[in-house]
Motif scaffolding. Structure first.
Motif, PDB file in Angstrom:
ATOM      1  N   ARG A  88      70.084  65.242  -2.497  1.00 56.52           N
ATOM      2  CA  ARG A  88      68.878  66.070  -2.385  1.00 56.52           C
ATOM      3  C   ARG A  88      68.854  66.888  -1.100  1.00 56.52           C
ATOM      4  O   ARG A  88      68.495  68.060  -1.103  1.00 56.52           O
ATOM      5  N   ALA A  89      69.278  66.315   0.020  1.00 54.46           N
ATOM      6  CA  ALA A  89      69.282  67.040   1.291  1.00 54.46           C
ATOM      7  C   ALA A  89      70.222  68.245   1.216  1.00 54.46           C
ATOM      8  O   ALA A  89      69.895  69.330   1.705  1.00 54.46           O
ATOM      9  N   ALA A  90      71.369  68.060   0.593  1.00 53.15           N
ATOM     10  CA  ALA A  90      72.316  69.166   0.439  1.00 53.15           C
ATOM     11  C   ALA A  90      71.715  70.253  -0.440  1.00 53.15           C
ATOM     12  O   ALA A  90      71.846  71.446  -0.149  1.00 53.15           O
ATOM     13  N   ALA A  91      71.048  69.861  -1.522  1.00 55.64           N
ATOM     14  CA  ALA A  91      70.426  70.828  -2.417  1.00 55.64           C
ATOM     15  C   ALA A  91      69.343  71.613  -1.688  1.00 55.64           C
ATOM     16  O   ALA A  91      69.246  72.835  -1.832  1.00 55.64           O
ATOM     17  N   GLU A  92      68.544  70.926  -0.891  1.00 52.96           N
ATOM     18  CA  GLU A  92      67.489  71.608  -0.130  1.00 52.96           C
ATOM     19  C   GLU A  92      68.094  72.559   0.895  1.00 52.96           C
ATOM     20  O   GLU A  92      67.590  73.669   1.094  1.00 52.96           O
ATOM     21  N   GLU A  93      69.166  72.135   1.545  1.00 51.97           N
ATOM     22  CA  GLU A  93      69.817  73.003   2.524  1.00 51.97           C
ATOM     23  C   GLU A  93      70.372  74.255   1.848  1.00 51.97           C
ATOM     24  O   GLU A  93      70.266  75.366   2.379  1.00 51.97           O
ATOM     25  N   ILE A  94      70.941  74.099   0.665  1.00 54.30           N
ATOM     26  CA  ILE A  94      71.470  75.245  -0.071  1.00 54.30           C
ATOM     27  C   ILE A  94      70.336  76.212  -0.409  1.00 54.30           C
ATOM     28  O   ILE A  94      70.479  77.426  -0.259  1.00 54.30           O
ATOM     29  N   GLN A  95      69.215  75.666  -0.853  1.00 52.75           N
ATOM     30  CA  GLN A  95      68.051  76.515  -1.161  1.00 52.75           C
ATOM     31  C   GLN A  95      67.620  77.293   0.077  1.00 52.75           C
ATOM     32  O   GLN A  95      67.359  78.489   0.012  1.00 52.75           O
ATOM     33  N   GLU A  96      67.542  76.607   1.220  1.00 51.76           N
ATOM     34  CA  GLU A  96      67.130  77.257   2.462  1.00 51.76           C
ATOM     35  C   GLU A  96      68.124  78.335   2.879  1.00 51.76           C
ATOM     36  O   GLU A  96      67.726  79.435   3.281  1.00 51.76           O
ATOM     37  N   LEU A  97      69.415  78.020   2.803  1.00 53.67           N
ATOM     38  CA  LEU A  97      70.439  79.003   3.160  1.00 53.67           C
ATOM     39  C   LEU A  97      70.360  80.223   2.247  1.00 53.67           C
ATOM     40  O   LEU A  97      70.484  81.363   2.698  1.00 53.67           O
ATOM     41  N   TRP A  98      70.169  79.975   0.954  1.00 55.54           N
ATOM     42  CA  TRP A  98      70.111  81.079   0.012  1.00 55.54           C
ATOM     43  C   TRP A  98      68.923  81.991   0.305  1.00 55.54           C
ATOM     44  O   TRP A  98      69.049  83.222   0.308  1.00 55.54           O
ATOM     45  N   LEU A  99      67.760  81.388   0.571  1.00 55.24           N
ATOM     46  CA  LEU A  99      66.580  82.199   0.890  1.00 55.24           C
ATOM     47  C   LEU A  99      66.792  82.987   2.179  1.00 55.24           C
ATOM     48  O   LEU A  99      66.409  84.157   2.276  1.00 55.24           O
ATOM     49  N   GLU A 100      67.413  82.355   3.163  1.00 54.86           N
ATOM     50  CA  GLU A 100      67.715  83.047   4.419  1.00 54.86           C
ATOM     51  C   GLU A 100      68.627  84.238   4.152  1.00 54.86           C
ATOM     52  O   GLU A 100      68.412  85.335   4.675  1.00 54.86           O
ATOM     53  N   TYR A 101      69.617  84.034   3.316  1.00 53.73           N
ATOM     54  CA  TYR A 101      70.567  85.084   2.949  1.00 53.73           C
ATOM     55  C   TYR A 101      69.860  86.196   2.167  1.00 53.73           C
ATOM     56  O   TYR A 101      69.965  87.372   2.507  1.00 53.73           O
ATOM     57  N   GLU A 102      69.144  85.842   1.132  1.00 54.35           N
ATOM     58  CA  GLU A 102      68.466  86.822   0.282  1.00 54.35           C
ATOM     59  C   GLU A 102      67.445  87.646   1.055  1.00 54.35           C
ATOM     60  O   GLU A 102      67.248  88.822   0.775  1.00 54.35           O
ATOM     61  N   ASN A 103      66.780  87.026   2.029  1.00 57.05           N
ATOM     62  CA  ASN A 103      65.726  87.704   2.787  1.00 57.05           C
ATOM     63  C   ASN A 103      66.240  88.354   4.070  1.00 57.05           C
ATOM     64  O   ASN A 103      65.435  88.833   4.869  1.00 57.05           O
ATOM     65  N   ASN A 104      67.555  88.346   4.272  1.00 54.40           N
ATOM     66  CA  ASN A 104      68.130  88.917   5.500  1.00 54.40           C
ATOM     67  C   ASN A 104      67.426  88.362   6.731  1.00 54.40           C
ATOM     68  O   ASN A 104      67.089  89.094   7.653  1.00 54.40           O
ATOM     69  N   ALA A 105      67.207  87.055   6.729  1.00 51.21           N
ATOM     70  CA  ALA A 105      66.354  86.428   7.735  1.00 51.21           C
ATOM     71  C   ALA A 105      67.061  86.069   9.040  1.00 51.21           C
ATOM     72  O   ALA A 105      66.418  85.553   9.947  1.00 51.21           O
ATOM     73  N   SER A 106      68.368  86.338   9.136  1.00 52.80           N
ATOM     74  CA  SER A 106      69.064  86.018  10.378  1.00 52.80           C
ATOM     75  C   SER A 106      70.282  86.912  10.539  1.00 52.80           C
ATOM     76  O   SER A 106      70.749  87.525   9.581  1.00 52.80           O
ATOM     77  N   LEU A 107      70.777  86.968  11.753  1.00 47.06           N
ATOM     78  CA  LEU A 107      72.008  87.706  12.020  1.00 47.06           C
ATOM     79  C   LEU A 107      73.137  87.164  11.157  1.00 47.06           C
ATOM     80  O   LEU A 107      73.911  87.928  10.579  1.00 47.06           O
ATOM     81  N   GLU A 108      73.217  85.850  11.044  1.00 42.01           N
ATOM     82  CA  GLU A 108      74.288  85.243  10.251  1.00 42.01           C
ATOM     83  C   GLU A 108      74.204  85.641   8.791  1.00 42.01           C
ATOM     84  O   GLU A 108      75.228  85.928   8.162  1.00 42.01           O
TER      85      GLU A 108
END
Length: 149
Positions: free
Chosen positions: A63-83
């Protein structure tokens, strides 16, 4: 490319982690490129469905990995960081680099790939690499137009 991230003191592990997971994700949704003609909304819907499926597969003890993937994806989709912006730029750089390699190997002109990324790079390094690839491509195309010497 991710060595560059580490040298610039960004979250290198973000890029590596996201890229690895994105490869798994792409195996589910497929590699949707500009030439596929898939509207942005449909691409986003397919990607969200694949993300949901991937997170279900990782559910339970992961579950922690799944939640992290969701967070990373949202960060990516929303251009929320330099990375996130770097990973997006690296994807576009990879796209035009592969298109250039294909052009050279097969003697075809694949303008649609270059046009689809034009003006869409968000980071200075992405813009710089895209300029370099386009410059080399333009030189090669100009030489071909001249014909044999």
């Amino acid at each position: 490319m991710y060595i560059w991230l580490a040298q610039k003191h960004t979250r290198c592990t973000y890029g590596l982690s996201f890229r690895l997971r994105f490869s798994i994700f792409t195996a589910i949704v497929g590699d949707i490129t500009p030439s596929c003609g898939v509207p942005k909304e449909e691409k986003s819907r397919r990607e969200q469905a694949a993300l949901t499926e991937m997170c279900k597969i990782l559910g339970g003890g992961m579950r922690a990995a799944a939640e992290e993937i969701q967070e990373l994806w949202l960060e990516y989709e929303n251009n929320a960081s330099l990375e996130a912006n770097l990973v997006k730029d690296f994807d576009k750089v990879e796209l035009i680099l592969q298109a250039l390699e294909y052009e050279l190997e097969h003697g075809k002109v694949l303008n649609e790939f270059f046009l689809s990324t034009e003006g869409k790079f968000q980071t200075e390094i992405g813009k710089s690499w895209a300029r370099e690839i386009n410059s080399r491509r333009n030189s090669i195309l100009a030489e071909k137009r001249k014909g044999p010497k």
